[in-house]
Write a protein that holds these residues in place. Structure first.
Motif, mmCIF file in Angstrom:
data_model
loop_
_atom_site.group_PDB
_atom_site.id
_atom_site.type_symbol
_atom_site.label_atom_id
_atom_site.label_comp_id
_atom_site.label_asym_id
_atom_site.label_seq_id
_atom_site.Cartn_x
_atom_site.Cartn_y
_atom_site.Cartn_z
ATOM 1 N N VAL A 1 13.586 13.859 -14.727
ATOM 2 C CA VAL A 1 13.298 12.681 -15.538
ATOM 3 C C VAL A 1 13.505 11.467 -14.638
ATOM 4 O O VAL A 1 14.606 11.236 -14.125
ATOM 5 N N LEU A 2 12.444 10.712 -14.424
ATOM 6 C CA LEU A 2 12.477 9.531 -13.561
ATOM 7 C C LEU A 2 12.371 8.301 -14.448
ATOM 8 O O LEU A 2 11.288 7.938 -14.904
ATOM 9 N N ASP A 3 13.511 7.680 -14.728
ATOM 10 C CA ASP A 3 13.569 6.585 -15.690
ATOM 11 C C ASP A 3 13.514 5.239 -14.965
ATOM 12 O O ASP A 3 14.516 4.754 -14.459
ATOM 13 N N GLU A 4 12.322 4.642 -14.910
ATOM 14 C CA GLU A 4 12.102 3.364 -14.204
ATOM 15 C C GLU A 4 12.647 3.450 -12.780
ATOM 16 O O GLU A 4 13.240 2.511 -12.258
ATOM 17 N N SER A 5 12.419 4.581 -12.137
ATOM 18 C CA SER A 5 13.055 4.873 -10.856
ATOM 19 C C SER A 5 12.523 4.054 -9.689
ATOM 20 O O SER A 5 13.130 4.056 -8.606
ATOM 21 N N VAL A 6 11.403 3.359 -9.866
ATOM 22 C CA VAL A 6 10.886 2.516 -8.777
ATOM 23 C C VAL A 6 10.757 1.052 -9.191
ATOM 24 O O VAL A 6 10.387 0.213 -8.371
ATOM 25 N N SER A 7 11.057 0.730 -10.429
ATOM 26 C CA SER A 7 10.768 -0.611 -10.939
ATOM 27 C C SER A 7 11.624 -1.707 -10.316
ATOM 28 O O SER A 7 11.244 -2.882 -10.317
ATOM 29 N N SER A 8 12.782 -1.356 -9.775
ATOM 30 C CA SER A 8 13.643 -2.368 -9.168
ATOM 31 C C SER A 8 13.359 -2.559 -7.676
ATOM 32 O O SER A 8 14.011 -3.371 -7.020
ATOM 33 N N LEU A 9 12.386 -1.819 -7.150
ATOM 34 C CA LEU A 9 12.077 -1.880 -5.719
ATOM 35 C C LEU A 9 10.898 -2.805 -5.451
ATOM 36 O O LEU A 9 10.053 -3.028 -6.324
ATOM 37 N N ASP A 10 10.831 -3.324 -4.227
ATOM 38 C CA ASP A 10 9.676 -4.142 -3.857
ATOM 39 C C ASP A 10 8.460 -3.236 -3.698
ATOM 40 O O ASP A 10 8.560 -2.012 -3.690
ATOM 41 N N MET A 11 7.272 -3.855 -3.566
ATOM 42 C CA MET A 11 6.025 -3.095 -3.585
ATOM 43 C C MET A 11 5.955 -2.054 -2.469
ATOM 44 O O MET A 11 5.481 -0.933 -2.682
ATOM 45 N N VAL A 12 6.441 -2.412 -1.284
ATOM 46 C CA VAL A 12 6.394 -1.466 -0.162
ATOM 47 C C VAL A 12 7.260 -0.254 -0.451
ATOM 48 O O VAL A 12 6.832 0.897 -0.275
ATOM 49 N N ASN A 13 8.497 -0.487 -0.910
ATOM 50 C CA ASN A 13 9.381 0.634 -1.227
ATOM 51 C C ASN A 13 8.882 1.436 -2.417
ATOM 52 O O ASN A 13 9.044 2.662 -2.460
ATOM 53 N N GLN A 14 8.292 0.771 -3.399
ATOM 54 C CA GLN A 14 7.688 1.486 -4.523
ATOM 55 C C GLN A 14 6.647 2.478 -4.028
ATOM 56 O O GLN A 14 6.648 3.655 -4.401
ATOM 57 N N THR A 15 5.744 1.982 -3.176
ATOM 58 C CA THR A 15 4.671 2.829 -2.645
ATOM 59 C C THR A 15 5.245 4.009 -1.875
ATOM 60 O O THR A 15 4.790 5.152 -2.021
ATOM 61 N N ASN A 16 6.263 3.753 -1.059
ATOM 62 C CA ASN A 16 6.873 4.821 -0.257
ATOM 63 C C ASN A 16 7.564 5.862 -1.130
ATOM 64 O O ASN A 16 7.452 7.071 -0.884
ATOM 65 N N ILE A 17 8.297 5.404 -2.149
ATOM 66 C CA ILE A 17 9.005 6.341 -3.036
ATOM 67 C C ILE A 17 8.014 7.164 -3.856
ATOM 68 O O ILE A 17 8.185 8.383 -4.026
ATOM 69 N N LEU A 18 6.954 6.531 -4.346
ATOM 70 C CA LEU A 18 5.945 7.259 -5.118
ATOM 71 C C LEU A 18 5.248 8.305 -4.252
ATOM 72 O O LEU A 18 4.979 9.422 -4.706
ATOM 73 N N LEU B 1 8.923 13.793 -15.724
ATOM 74 C CA LEU B 1 8.658 12.847 -16.804
ATOM 75 C C LEU B 1 8.897 11.477 -16.178
ATOM 76 O O LEU B 1 10.030 11.120 -15.862
ATOM 77 N N PHE B 2 7.824 10.734 -15.968
ATOM 78 C CA PHE B 2 7.896 9.462 -15.261
ATOM 79 C C PHE B 2 7.857 8.325 -16.282
ATOM 80 O O PHE B 2 6.802 7.984 -16.817
ATOM 81 N N ILE B 3 9.032 7.751 -16.550
ATOM 82 C CA ILE B 3 9.174 6.705 -17.559
ATOM 83 C C ILE B 3 9.038 5.340 -16.891
ATOM 84 O O ILE B 3 9.766 5.029 -15.940
ATOM 85 N N THR B 4 8.111 4.510 -17.380
ATOM 86 C CA THR B 4 7.886 3.227 -16.737
ATOM 87 C C THR B 4 7.116 2.274 -17.651
ATOM 88 O O THR B 4 6.489 2.705 -18.619
ATOM 89 N N HIS B 5 7.160 0.989 -17.313
ATOM 90 C CA HIS B 5 6.316 -0.011 -17.962
ATOM 91 C C HIS B 5 5.159 -0.383 -17.043
ATOM 92 O O HIS B 5 4.286 -1.166 -17.416
ATOM 93 N N ASP B 6 5.147 0.197 -15.844
ATOM 94 C CA ASP B 6 4.187 -0.161 -14.801
ATOM 95 C C ASP B 6 3.033 0.842 -14.782
ATOM 96 O O ASP B 6 3.181 1.960 -14.282
ATOM 97 N N ILE B 7 1.888 0.441 -15.310
ATOM 98 C CA ILE B 7 0.766 1.367 -15.406
ATOM 99 C C ILE B 7 0.223 1.746 -14.033
ATOM 100 O O ILE B 7 -0.271 2.851 -13.830
ATOM 101 N N ARG B 8 0.344 0.840 -13.055
ATOM 102 C CA ARG B 8 -0.106 1.156 -11.699
ATOM 103 C C ARG B 8 0.715 2.316 -11.116
ATOM 104 O O ARG B 8 0.162 3.264 -10.562
ATOM 105 N N ALA B 9 2.038 2.238 -11.250
ATOM 106 C CA ALA B 9 2.908 3.296 -10.738
ATOM 107 C C ALA B 9 2.661 4.603 -11.478
ATOM 108 O O ALA B 9 2.585 5.675 -10.868
#
Length: 273
Positions: free
Chosen positions: A175-192, A207-215
């Motif tokens: 369960v990934l609960d907003e697991s990239v939302s606190s990261l900057d765009m570069v780190n988001q891309t790398n983690i994803l 289960l990828f929980i997020t408010h970010d439709i792009r992620a």
């Protein structure tokens, strides 16, 4: 048999008191049903307060719902005995949004990653070090990072530590609960990208929980959208989400910003696809 089945889950907090009203419960989830198949990622989208994180807690066994069932690997997680719960618990792991509050600041990376291994495996000291070194390598860090403390890592690096801990036992579902939302765009891309690689390498389900439709789009096989505790859109083909007429879905799509700051006007295009 699906890996995870959530069946008609209803949950509420309360009761609450008000000067003008009688005691009442605050509904959070209403008749929520969904499934996750082995080796797939389900993206759970919604705005703040939609009930996404509460559903995650229910699935993790942290909050028992008022009604409904959560079936994991064929077992109801709220009626199983303690032995079965411990056996299945290793197959269900979580990565939270705040990488720093998810770890003990007094523990080294070696201790953080090794904690679940100590609880479930019987490894010698040398085997433990080799396993942790391999896990660090899997998430793009070095064996030399073992002795570092959380304060010595960036947010993106520490989230990789949390992911290494979560995959240590080779779980079936994360369960990934907003697991990239606190990261900057570069780190988001790398983690994803890392999560996609691990999904392929280990056959993980998310289960990828997020408010970010792009992620959510970049990692998910299917998408569901939650609003006010209800699932209002379910897309087994993630591309179908863009044709939804639901206002909250349109709002999530319109929140996508253009890649270049000069062109950042609200748009509903799918240029990131």
């Amino acid at each position: 048999m699906s890996l995870l089945e959530v069946k008609s889950v209803t949950h509420a907090y309360g009761p609450t008191r008000s000067f003008w009203r009688k005691e009442r419960e605050s509904p959070v989830l209403s008749e929520v049903s969904l499934t996750i198949e082995e080796g797939t990622c389900l993206g759970l989208l919604g705005t703040s307060g939609a009930g996404k994180s509460t559903l995650g807690k229910v699935i993790l066994g942290v909050e028992q719902p008022k009604e409904g069932k959560v079936i994991f690997q064929g077992e109801d997680i709220y009626t199983m005995d303690s032995f079965t719960r411990k056996r299945l618990r290793r197959d269900l792991q979580v990565v939270f949004q705040d990488s720093y509050s998810s770890v003990n600041p007094r523990m080294t990376a070696e201790k953080i990653i090794g904690e679940p291994l100590e609880n479930y495996e019987r490894l010698s000291a040398s085997e433990m070090k080799r396993t942790i070194a391999h896990l660090l390598d899997m998430v793009g860090l070095d064996a030399g990072d073992m002795k570092k403390y959380p304060r010595q890592f960036s947010g993106g690096q520490l989230q990789r530590i949390n992911i290494a801990r979560a995959i240590a036992l080779k779980p079936k579902l994360m369960v990934l609960d907003e697991s990239v939302s606190s990261l900057d765009m570069v780190n988001q891309t790398n983690i994803l990208s890392l999560l996609n690689e691990l999904k392929s390498a280990y056959g993980l389900s998310y289960l990828f929980i997020t408010h970010d439709i792009r992620a959510a789009y970049s990692i998910s096989d299917a998408l569901v959208v939650m609003e006010k505790g209800r699932l209002i859109a379910i897309s087994q083909d993630k591309n179908e989400i863009f044709s939804s007429e639901q206002p909250v879905v349109k709002k999530l799509v319109s929140s996508i910003l253009s890649e270049h700051p000069r062109n950042r006007t609200i748009s509903s295009d799918k240029s990131f696809v």
